[in-house]
Scaffold this motif. Sequence first.
Motif, PDB file in Angstrom:
ATOM      1  N   ALA A  28     -28.993  -1.668  28.741  1.00 55.98           N
ATOM      2  CA  ALA A  28     -29.111  -0.262  29.150  1.00 55.98           C
ATOM      3  C   ALA A  28     -28.432   0.661  28.138  1.00 55.98           C
ATOM      4  O   ALA A  28     -27.722   1.605  28.496  1.00 55.98           O
ATOM      5  N   GLY A  29     -28.610   0.345  26.852  1.00 54.01           N
ATOM      6  CA  GLY A  29     -28.104   1.216  25.788  1.00 54.01           C
ATOM      7  C   GLY A  29     -26.637   1.042  25.451  1.00 54.01           C
ATOM      8  O   GLY A  29     -26.125   1.757  24.595  1.00 54.01           O
ATOM      9  N   ILE A  30     -25.952   0.076  26.100  1.00 55.21           N
ATOM     10  CA  ILE A  30     -24.507  -0.083  25.857  1.00 55.21           C
ATOM     11  C   ILE A  30     -24.239  -1.480  25.271  1.00 55.21           C
ATOM     12  O   ILE A  30     -24.518  -2.496  25.935  1.00 55.21           O
ATOM     13  N   PRO A  31     -23.700  -1.566  24.046  1.00 56.45           N
ATOM     14  CA  PRO A  31     -23.351  -2.890  23.505  1.00 56.45           C
ATOM     15  C   PRO A  31     -22.161  -3.495  24.250  1.00 56.45           C
ATOM     16  O   PRO A  31     -21.190  -2.798  24.546  1.00 56.45           O
ATOM     17  N   HIS A  32     -22.275  -4.785  24.558  1.00 55.37           N
ATOM     18  CA  HIS A  32     -21.225  -5.472  25.321  1.00 55.37           C
ATOM     19  C   HIS A  32     -20.397  -6.336  24.366  1.00 55.37           C
ATOM     20  O   HIS A  32     -20.861  -7.399  23.947  1.00 55.37           O
ATOM     21  N   GLY A  88     -14.610  14.590  11.088  1.00 53.35           N
ATOM     22  CA  GLY A  88     -14.755  13.152  10.887  1.00 53.35           C
ATOM     23  C   GLY A  88     -15.012  12.420  12.186  1.00 53.35           C
ATOM     24  O   GLY A  88     -15.479  12.995  13.165  1.00 53.35           O
ATOM     25  N   ARG A  89     -14.663  11.138  12.188  1.00 54.01           N
ATOM     26  CA  ARG A  89     -14.987  10.275  13.343  1.00 54.01           C
ATOM     27  C   ARG A  89     -13.790  10.186  14.286  1.00 54.01           C
ATOM     28  O   ARG A  89     -12.678   9.879  13.857  1.00 54.01           O
ATOM     29  N   LEU A  90     -14.075  10.407  15.563  1.00 53.57           N
ATOM     30  CA  LEU A  90     -13.015  10.347  16.574  1.00 53.57           C
ATOM     31  C   LEU A  90     -13.285   9.170  17.511  1.00 53.57           C
ATOM     32  O   LEU A  90     -14.424   8.963  17.935  1.00 53.57           O
ATOM     33  N   LEU A  91     -12.240   8.422  17.829  1.00 54.55           N
ATOM     34  CA  LEU A  91     -12.364   7.320  18.792  1.00 54.55           C
ATOM     35  C   LEU A  91     -11.555   7.649  20.037  1.00 54.55           C
ATOM     36  O   LEU A  91     -10.367   7.948  19.944  1.00 54.55           O
ATOM     37  N   GLU A  92     -12.224   7.610  21.207  1.00 49.99           N
ATOM     38  CA  GLU A  92     -11.469   7.656  22.464  1.00 49.99           C
ATOM     39  C   GLU A  92     -11.439   6.248  23.034  1.00 49.99           C
ATOM     40  O   GLU A  92     -12.471   5.699  23.449  1.00 49.99           O
ATOM     41  N   VAL A  93     -10.258   5.666  23.060  1.00 48.18           N
ATOM     42  CA  VAL A  93     -10.070   4.346  23.659  1.00 48.18           C
ATOM     43  C   VAL A  93      -9.941   4.576  25.162  1.00 48.18           C
ATOM     44  O   VAL A  93      -9.123   5.401  25.588  1.00 48.18           O
ATOM     45  N   GLY A 115     -16.696   5.963  21.951  1.00 45.29           N
ATOM     46  CA  GLY A 115     -15.970   5.796  23.206  1.00 45.29           C
ATOM     47  C   GLY A 115     -16.076   4.370  23.676  1.00 45.29           C
ATOM     48  O   GLY A 115     -17.182   3.821  23.776  1.00 45.29           O
ATOM     49  N   LEU A 116     -14.924   3.764  23.945  1.00 43.59           N
ATOM     50  CA  LEU A 116     -14.907   2.360  24.392  1.00 43.59           C
ATOM     51  C   LEU A 116     -14.223   2.302  25.744  1.00 43.59           C
ATOM     52  O   LEU A 116     -13.290   3.058  26.012  1.00 43.59           O
ATOM     53  N   ASP A 117     -14.688   1.401  26.595  1.00 45.67           N
ATOM     54  CA  ASP A 117     -14.022   1.200  27.889  1.00 45.67           C
ATOM     55  C   ASP A 117     -14.268  -0.228  28.367  1.00 45.67           C
ATOM     56  O   ASP A 117     -15.243  -0.876  27.975  1.00 45.67           O
ATOM     57  N   ILE A 118     -13.377  -0.658  29.263  1.00 46.16           N
ATOM     58  CA  ILE A 118     -13.473  -2.016  29.805  1.00 46.16           C
ATOM     59  C   ILE A 118     -14.363  -2.061  31.052  1.00 46.16           C
ATOM     60  O   ILE A 118     -14.748  -3.134  31.500  1.00 46.16           O
ATOM     61  N   SER A 119     -14.672  -0.874  31.603  1.00 46.73           N
ATOM     62  CA  SER A 119     -15.427  -0.804  32.866  1.00 46.73           C
ATOM     63  C   SER A 119     -16.870  -0.349  32.615  1.00 46.73           C
ATOM     64  O   SER A 119     -17.096   0.775  32.134  1.00 46.73           O
ATOM     65  N   LEU A 120     -17.806  -1.205  32.958  1.00 43.84           N
ATOM     66  CA  LEU A 120     -19.218  -0.859  32.785  1.00 43.84           C
ATOM     67  C   LEU A 120     -19.614   0.289  33.719  1.00 43.84           C
ATOM     68  O   LEU A 120     -20.422   1.148  33.362  1.00 43.84           O
ATOM     69  N   GLY A 121     -19.007   0.311  34.910  1.00 41.24           N
ATOM     70  CA  GLY A 121     -19.294   1.391  35.868  1.00 41.24           C
ATOM     71  C   GLY A 121     -18.948   2.752  35.267  1.00 41.24           C
ATOM     72  O   GLY A 121     -19.725   3.715  35.379  1.00 41.24           O
ATOM     73  N   VAL A 137     -22.481  10.480  20.608  1.00 41.81           N
ATOM     74  CA  VAL A 137     -21.412   9.580  21.076  1.00 41.81           C
ATOM     75  C   VAL A 137     -21.947   8.154  21.102  1.00 41.81           C
ATOM     76  O   VAL A 137     -23.001   7.897  21.668  1.00 41.81           O
ATOM     77  N   GLU A 138     -21.212   7.241  20.487  1.00 38.13           N
ATOM     78  CA  GLU A 138     -21.546   5.810  20.532  1.00 38.13           C
ATOM     79  C   GLU A 138     -20.619   5.136  21.527  1.00 38.13           C
ATOM     80  O   GLU A 138     -19.388   5.197  21.360  1.00 38.13           O
ATOM     81  N   LEU A 139     -21.188   4.512  22.542  1.00 38.33           N
ATOM     82  CA  LEU A 139     -20.350   3.872  23.568  1.00 38.33           C
ATOM     83  C   LEU A 139     -20.314   2.362  23.371  1.00 38.33           C
ATOM     84  O   LEU A 139     -21.259   1.776  22.814  1.00 38.33           O
ATOM     85  N   ALA A 140     -19.249   1.738  23.854  1.00 41.06           N
ATOM     86  CA  ALA A 140     -19.147   0.275  23.765  1.00 41.06           C
ATOM     87  C   ALA A 140     -18.325  -0.246  24.924  1.00 41.06           C
ATOM     88  O   ALA A 140     -17.296   0.355  25.301  1.00 41.06           O
ATOM     89  N   LEU A 141     -18.786  -1.371  25.491  1.00 39.57           N
ATOM     90  CA  LEU A 141     -17.994  -2.080  26.494  1.00 39.57           C
ATOM     91  C   LEU A 141     -17.076  -3.036  25.726  1.00 39.57           C
ATOM     92  O   LEU A 141     -17.552  -3.943  25.028  1.00 39.57           O
ATOM     93  N   GLY A 142     -15.780  -2.788  25.831  1.00 32.60           N
ATOM     94  CA  GLY A 142     -14.833  -3.620  25.075  1.00 32.60           C
ATOM     95  C   GLY A 142     -13.422  -3.367  25.544  1.00 32.60           C
ATOM     96  O   GLY A 142     -13.177  -2.524  26.410  1.00 32.60           O
ATOM     97  N   MET A 143     -12.492  -4.111  24.937  1.00 32.04           N
ATOM     98  CA  MET A 143     -11.081  -4.006  25.326  1.00 32.04           C
ATOM     99  C   MET A 143     -10.309  -3.276  24.240  1.00 32.04           C
ATOM    100  O   MET A 143     -10.540  -3.518  23.046  1.00 32.04           O
ATOM    101  N   ALA A 144      -9.347  -2.472  24.672  1.00 34.43           N
ATOM    102  CA  ALA A 144      -8.473  -1.791  23.718  1.00 34.43           C
ATOM    103  C   ALA A 144      -7.750  -2.807  22.843  1.00 34.43           C
ATOM    104  O   ALA A 144      -7.406  -2.525  21.697  1.00 34.43           O
ATOM    105  N   GLU A 145      -7.537  -4.004  23.377  1.00 31.63           N
ATOM    106  CA  GLU A 145      -6.784  -5.035  22.644  1.00 31.63           C
ATOM    107  C   GLU A 145      -7.631  -5.725  21.578  1.00 31.63           C
ATOM    108  O   GLU A 145      -7.116  -6.552  20.821  1.00 31.63           O
ATOM    109  N   ALA A 146      -8.931  -5.472  21.514  1.00 36.08           N
ATOM    110  CA  ALA A 146      -9.809  -6.107  20.514  1.00 36.08           C
ATOM    111  C   ALA A 146     -10.909  -5.104  20.172  1.00 36.08           C
ATOM    112  O   ALA A 146     -12.059  -5.266  20.573  1.00 36.08           O
ATOM    113  N   LEU A 147     -10.551  -4.054  19.440  1.00 35.19           N
ATOM    114  CA  LEU A 147     -11.521  -2.986  19.171  1.00 35.19           C
ATOM    115  C   LEU A 147     -12.621  -3.494  18.233  1.00 35.19           C
ATOM    116  O   LEU A 147     -12.317  -4.101  17.198  1.00 35.19           O
TER     117      LEU A 147
END
Length: 254
Positions: A28-32, A88-93, A115-121, A137-147
Amino acid sequence: MSVTQGDGEVLEGCLACVSCHREYAIHAGIPHFIQPQELTGLNQRFARLYDHFAPVYGPSVRVALTVLVGSERRARMHLLERLELKGGRLLEVSVGPGSNLPYLFESRQVTEVYGLDISLGQLRRCRSLVRKHGWPVELALGMAEALPYADESFDSIFHFGGINFFSDKQRAIEEMIRVAKPGTRVVISDETEQAARWYERIPGFSREEGGQLVAMSAPVNLVPQEMQEVAVREIWRRFGHAHGYVLEFRKPGG
Ligand SMILES: C[S@@+](CC[C@H](N)C(=O)[O-])C[C@H]1O[C@@H](n2cnc3c(N)ncnc32)[C@H](O)[C@@H]1O
């Protein structure tokens, strides 16, 4: 096989890493970049919690920030100004449902957000908002501990609201520093101990993990010594105490 839509966005497919050769599914458009079964401890608990509360998260935080600071805008702008945006490029963890995006895109300096987050919801809601406004905005499902980003690839890095409960705060700070270009400002904010007392009686919001209470203080002790302009400030003082803290620093060089 991949499925794209009219504007070229990949809805279903996969991303292949050229250096580690791993493949990451896009749904659904979000890399996991993580699978739910890979999560443990606090990260597992909070991914589930935020999935569950995603429909009410935005309105609840708006009410809380209005009570504490007078308006959500004032609360969020106060934090975003600390980034001293220069383009430039901004990251919101931990981008959540994208509550900072309307304020970020008011600045002409903001042209490209990750924008990265651990919650798919939370990310699904964020994606709807991003598509509605057509924001870059490029979104990603991921953990702050492993960007899932290359070294030294961002000009600004921002985090609000999750670090107190990250499974590994030190690793998350190291990761933010790794992906920051030299000279980048990193701004991290979360609630104080006193603020946590407001909500910790709500089922699921307990601060207890492994028989201990999770600390709710700015993790300044985890910022490496070589970082510059390190500062911690208390913010959102109301009802006799501060409800938030901001930890900020600059990566040397640049
Ligand atoms: C309080 S919300 C903040 C959302 C948004 N930044 C805001 O300003 O409203 C905290 C967010 O942190 C995310 N989160 C929790 N643990 C995380 C982790 N280890 N890595 C990435 N995101 C995480 C949650 O899914 C949730 O969306």
